[in-house]
Design a protein around this motif. Sequence first.
Motif, mmCIF file in Angstrom:
data_model
loop_
_atom_site.group_PDB
_atom_site.id
_atom_site.type_symbol
_atom_site.label_atom_id
_atom_site.label_comp_id
_atom_site.label_asym_id
_atom_site.label_seq_id
_atom_site.Cartn_x
_atom_site.Cartn_y
_atom_site.Cartn_z
ATOM 1 N N UNK A 113 22.076 22.066 -37.129
ATOM 2 C CA UNK A 113 20.638 22.148 -36.889
ATOM 3 C C UNK A 113 20.214 21.214 -35.771
ATOM 4 N N UNK A 114 18.899 21.027 -35.662
ATOM 5 C CA UNK A 114 18.329 20.168 -34.632
ATOM 6 C C UNK A 114 17.707 18.944 -35.280
ATOM 7 N N UNK A 120 16.047 13.621 -18.637
ATOM 8 C CA UNK A 120 15.698 14.855 -19.342
ATOM 9 C C UNK A 120 15.560 15.979 -18.332
ATOM 10 N N UNK A 121 16.131 17.120 -18.672
ATOM 11 C CA UNK A 121 16.135 18.263 -17.769
ATOM 12 C C UNK A 121 15.058 19.259 -18.176
ATOM 13 N N UNK A 122 14.628 20.113 -17.239
ATOM 14 C CA UNK A 122 13.652 21.158 -17.578
ATOM 15 C C UNK A 122 14.184 22.053 -18.695
ATOM 16 N N UNK A 123 13.322 22.418 -19.610
ATOM 17 C CA UNK A 123 13.700 23.221 -20.750
ATOM 18 C C UNK A 123 13.960 22.428 -22.003
ATOM 19 N N UNK A 124 14.089 21.102 -21.892
ATOM 20 C CA UNK A 124 14.296 20.262 -23.070
ATOM 21 C C UNK A 124 13.047 20.275 -23.942
ATOM 22 N N UNK A 145 0.840 -1.187 0.000
ATOM 23 C CA UNK A 145 0.000 0.000 0.000
ATOM 24 C C UNK A 145 0.877 1.240 0.000
ATOM 25 N N UNK A 146 0.556 2.193 -0.876
ATOM 26 C CA UNK A 146 1.299 3.427 -0.960
ATOM 27 C C UNK A 146 2.510 3.361 -1.864
ATOM 28 N N UNK A 147 2.963 2.150 -2.274
ATOM 29 C CA UNK A 147 4.095 2.044 -3.184
ATOM 30 C C UNK A 147 3.677 2.459 -4.584
ATOM 31 N N UNK A 148 4.621 2.880 -5.371
ATOM 32 C CA UNK A 148 4.316 3.452 -6.681
ATOM 33 C C UNK A 148 4.815 2.535 -7.783
ATOM 34 N N UNK A 149 3.966 2.219 -8.716
ATOM 35 C CA UNK A 149 4.362 1.413 -9.866
ATOM 36 C C UNK A 149 5.077 2.322 -10.863
ATOM 37 N N UNK A 150 6.295 1.974 -11.198
ATOM 38 C CA UNK A 150 7.121 2.795 -12.077
ATOM 39 C C UNK A 150 6.988 2.274 -13.497
ATOM 40 N N UNK A 151 6.729 3.180 -14.445
ATOM 41 C CA UNK A 151 6.566 2.827 -15.839
ATOM 42 C C UNK A 151 7.611 3.565 -16.664
ATOM 43 N N UNK A 152 7.960 3.000 -17.813
ATOM 44 C CA UNK A 152 8.856 3.665 -18.758
ATOM 45 C C UNK A 152 8.085 3.977 -20.029
ATOM 46 N N UNK A 153 8.344 5.166 -20.579
ATOM 47 C CA UNK A 153 7.717 5.589 -21.833
ATOM 48 C C UNK A 153 8.780 6.206 -22.727
ATOM 49 N N UNK A 154 8.454 6.304 -24.027
ATOM 50 C CA UNK A 154 9.377 6.862 -25.004
ATOM 51 C C UNK A 154 8.851 8.202 -25.497
ATOM 52 N N UNK A 155 9.763 9.160 -25.605
ATOM 53 C CA UNK A 155 9.427 10.487 -26.114
ATOM 54 C C UNK A 155 10.454 10.873 -27.161
ATOM 55 N N UNK A 156 10.080 11.836 -27.994
ATOM 56 C CA UNK A 156 10.977 12.370 -29.022
ATOM 57 C C UNK A 156 11.402 13.772 -28.605
ATOM 58 N N UNK A 157 12.706 14.010 -28.612
ATOM 59 C CA UNK A 157 13.261 15.316 -28.261
ATOM 60 C C UNK A 157 14.059 15.848 -29.448
ATOM 61 N N UNK A 158 14.268 17.167 -29.483
ATOM 62 C CA UNK A 158 15.090 17.811 -30.504
ATOM 63 C C UNK A 158 16.469 18.053 -29.927
#
Length: 439
Positions: free
Chosen positions: A373-374, A412-416, A354-367
């Motif tokens: 160029x980018x 990934x850091x803020x601002x990405x 109870x109270x534990x968090x299920x951790x998931x992985x997802x894929x994102x596209x970044x520039x």
Amino acid sequence: MSFYKNTAIFSAIVSYWQKKWFKRSLIALVALMTIFFIWKFTSQLLGLDDPEFRTVKIEEGPLTVTISASGTLNPVKSVQVGTQVSGMVSDIYVDFNDVVKKGQVIARIDPREWQARFEQAEANYILARRNHENNKKLIEKNFVSPAAFDQTLSAYKSAKAAMDMAKKALDDTVIRAPVDGVVVKRSVERGQTVAASLQAPELFIIAQNLADMQVETAIDESDVGRITEGMNATFTVDAFPGRVFQSKVKQIRKAPINVQNVITYTVLLTAENQDLKLLPGMTANTNIITEKKDQVVKVANAALRFKMPDDIAKQMGVATSSPSVQANAPGAAAGSNAGRAAGSQTGPRKPYGAGAQRVMTRKVWVLEEKGLGKKPAQKTIRVGLTDGGMTEILPVDADNATNNSATQIDTLKPGTEVIVGIVGLTPAPATRPTGPRLF
């Protein structure tokens, strides 16, 4: 013969070359081809031919997970006032919104019929009492038998009980307020006939305290397990759209409500109403706060749903993979899908209770900056809480990202900049990923 032909062709070329228009046309053709190859090389180097992506930046800030539901405002204590006797309502002394005190007369039912019944019962009682008193004197002198005495005693007690019941019915023609409060509903009019049979007809509803109200919400069975008593909540009403009322979870009723095979549970929320602006029956739009974090790195859910088209990925020379969801839940059962997706872990597993968090992985596209160029690049991140619009990005730690893991977790850091779409391209319907639904 061939020698003469070649000489003739060469002579023709020399003659044309001596003409100015031929020289200019040939130089212009070479210049255009040179410009084309330079433009092609430059556009590939600078990414000028790449499609225009719609992007959002990864943010850092608070994240609140809520459960939304609609409910109804009701007084905490309300009393339905009815009547046990039938008859015509002769007088009504209160109206809507009137403040009443306990024992105050609020209505009367025509008492003539019940007065006659009482007088008849009283006359029968007087006769039965006199007969009993006479037999009591006669039995002392043995003038009557004990059986006759018992009959008069029984008749006397029956007559007394009938008179008491008639007196109570007569008293019930006077309707009194059972509690202190406010009349929120009046269901009868003067001259209306009410019939009390198996159920007492409703005359009034009195709210005991309108300053202390509650919101009755219907919570789906899939969400009720995340709610505990004492959780903070907020609600709004249409009458005051710009005001947010603070509340708490007061009670979770265990009685299920089945409507067309949909199971819901009633959850009560407190609603202080000191200014008496909230009225009974108002529809409240509630948000129950189940989890809250003050400072997290978060990404828009649209970035998690984005999938790079294969033709564009081939054009830009980037590799793609399906946006799969992988569970990384500590303590998952051996051989389960979640455990296999998470990869092997060294050392003892943490309990997933109870109270534990299920951790998931997802894929994102970044520039990312590549060359001048980018270019888009696919990254795998660990996600946590979501409020439906933003999702928390969890940091990579030793407990959940081991060297034996088959999937590399990126930070990934803020601002990405993350890609959420392509300008001018209608997004295809996203397929639901396997595993637990987060978004």
